[in-house]
Design a protein around this motif. Structure first.
Motif, short mmCIF file in Angstrom:
data_model
loop_
_atom_site.label_atom_id
_atom_site.label_comp_id
_atom_site.label_asym_id
_atom_site.label_seq_id
_atom_site.Cartn_x
_atom_site.Cartn_y
_atom_site.Cartn_z
N LYS A 1 0.85 -1.19 0.00
CA LYS A 1 0.00 0.00 0.00
C LYS A 1 0.88 1.24 0.00
CE LYS A 1 -3.80 2.35 2.20
NZ LYS A 1 -4.94 2.22 3.07
N VAL A 2 0.52 2.19 -0.87
CA VAL A 2 1.25 3.44 -1.00
C VAL A 2 0.28 4.59 -0.80
CG1 VAL A 2 2.55 4.88 -2.62
CG2 VAL A 2 2.81 2.41 -2.68
N GLN A 3 0.71 5.61 -0.08
CA GLN A 3 -0.05 6.85 0.07
C GLN A 3 0.89 7.99 -0.29
OE1 GLN A 3 -1.01 6.27 4.29
NE2 GLN A 3 -3.17 6.26 3.69
N LEU A 4 0.47 8.83 -1.22
CA LEU A 4 1.31 9.93 -1.68
C LEU A 4 0.51 11.22 -1.75
CD1 LEU A 4 3.03 8.17 -4.73
CD2 LEU A 4 4.05 8.60 -2.49
N ILE A 5 1.17 12.32 -1.46
CA ILE A 5 0.63 13.65 -1.73
C ILE A 5 1.70 14.36 -2.55
CG2 ILE A 5 -0.04 15.89 -0.79
CD1 ILE A 5 -1.04 14.45 1.70
N TYR B 1 -3.87 13.75 -3.44
CA TYR B 1 -3.58 12.67 -2.51
C TYR B 1 -4.02 11.41 -3.23
CZ TYR B 1 -4.51 9.22 1.11
OH TYR B 1 -4.55 8.07 1.84
N LEU B 2 -3.18 10.38 -3.22
CA LEU B 2 -3.61 9.13 -3.83
C LEU B 2 -3.13 7.94 -3.02
CD1 LEU B 2 -1.07 7.64 -5.50
CD2 LEU B 2 -1.48 9.53 -7.04
N GLU B 3 -3.88 6.87 -3.19
CA GLU B 3 -3.53 5.58 -2.59
C GLU B 3 -3.44 4.57 -3.71
OE1 GLU B 3 -6.66 4.69 0.14
OE2 GLU B 3 -6.01 6.19 1.58
N GLY B 4 -2.58 3.60 -3.53
CA GLY B 4 -2.45 2.57 -4.54
C GLY B 4 -1.47 1.51 -4.09
N LYS B 5 -0.94 0.78 -5.09
CA LYS B 5 0.04 -0.25 -4.79
C LYS B 5 1.18 -0.17 -5.80
CE LYS B 5 -3.10 -3.45 -7.04
NZ LYS B 5 -3.96 -4.58 -6.84
N ILE B 6 2.34 -0.62 -5.39
CA ILE B 6 3.52 -0.59 -6.24
C ILE B 6 3.51 -1.81 -7.16
CG2 ILE B 6 6.04 -0.70 -6.28
CD1 ILE B 6 6.01 0.61 -3.52
N ASN C 1 -5.79 3.45 -6.75
CA ASN C 1 -7.16 2.98 -6.56
C ASN C 1 -8.02 3.96 -5.75
OD1 ASN C 1 -6.34 2.51 -3.91
ND2 ASN C 1 -5.97 0.35 -4.27
N ASN C 2 -7.41 5.08 -5.32
CA ASN C 2 -8.14 6.13 -4.62
C ASN C 2 -7.44 7.45 -4.91
OD1 ASN C 2 -9.97 7.47 -2.98
ND2 ASN C 2 -8.87 7.00 -1.10
N LEU C 3 -8.22 8.48 -5.21
CA LEU C 3 -7.65 9.76 -5.61
C LEU C 3 -8.48 10.89 -5.02
CD1 LEU C 3 -5.65 11.20 -7.63
CD2 LEU C 3 -7.49 11.05 -9.29
#
Length: 131
Positions: A6-10, A72-77, A98-100
């Motif tokens: 799981k990745v969370q980035l801004i 802001y997004l969430e996803g996977k590597i 998978n989330n933005l």
């Protein structure tokens, strides 16, 4: 034991989203995202991420995002290899989103002086006032 990917980035979009449709008919949008790490007053580091967005979320990204926007997004590597047009094998690491959440917000135009009536014109006939 199962792992967690799981990745969370801004960060800021580095370019406008690029859209295409796969041969199977699925919409996919790609863009680069810059995240900044501030180490000290004079030192910082920018990391660039390749982002992939699929189907319904891809349509949102295509319509609403542009270069410079903060998200802001969430996803996977995901890491994969592919062969380029010159038959050279390349490796790439991407974030499958998978989330933005759009953080920039819509920029409203600021009122200009010409948008306002001069105050002397507001009450020309003060005799018409009910008080």
């Amino acid at each position: 034991m199962k792992g967690l990917n799981k990745v969370q980035l801004i960060g800021n979009l580095g370019k406008n989203p690029e859209s295409r449709t796969t041969t199977g008919g699925k919409k996919v949008v790609t863009f680069s995202l810059a995240t900044n790490e501030y180490k000290s007053k004079d030192e910082d580091h920018t990391e660039w991420h390749n982002i992939i967005v699929w189907e319904a979320l891809a349509e949102v990204a295509e319509k609403w995002l542009k270069k410079g926007d903060v998200v802001y997004l969430e996803g996977k590597i995901r890491s994969r290899k592919y062969e380029d047009k010159d038959k050279v094998v390349r490796y790439i690491t991407e974030i499958v989103c998978n989330n933005l959440v759009m953080l920039s917000g819509k920029k409203e135009p600021q009122p200009q002086p010409e948008d306002f009536e001069p105050t002397e014109n507001l009450h020309k006939d003060e005799d018409d006032l009910p008080f």
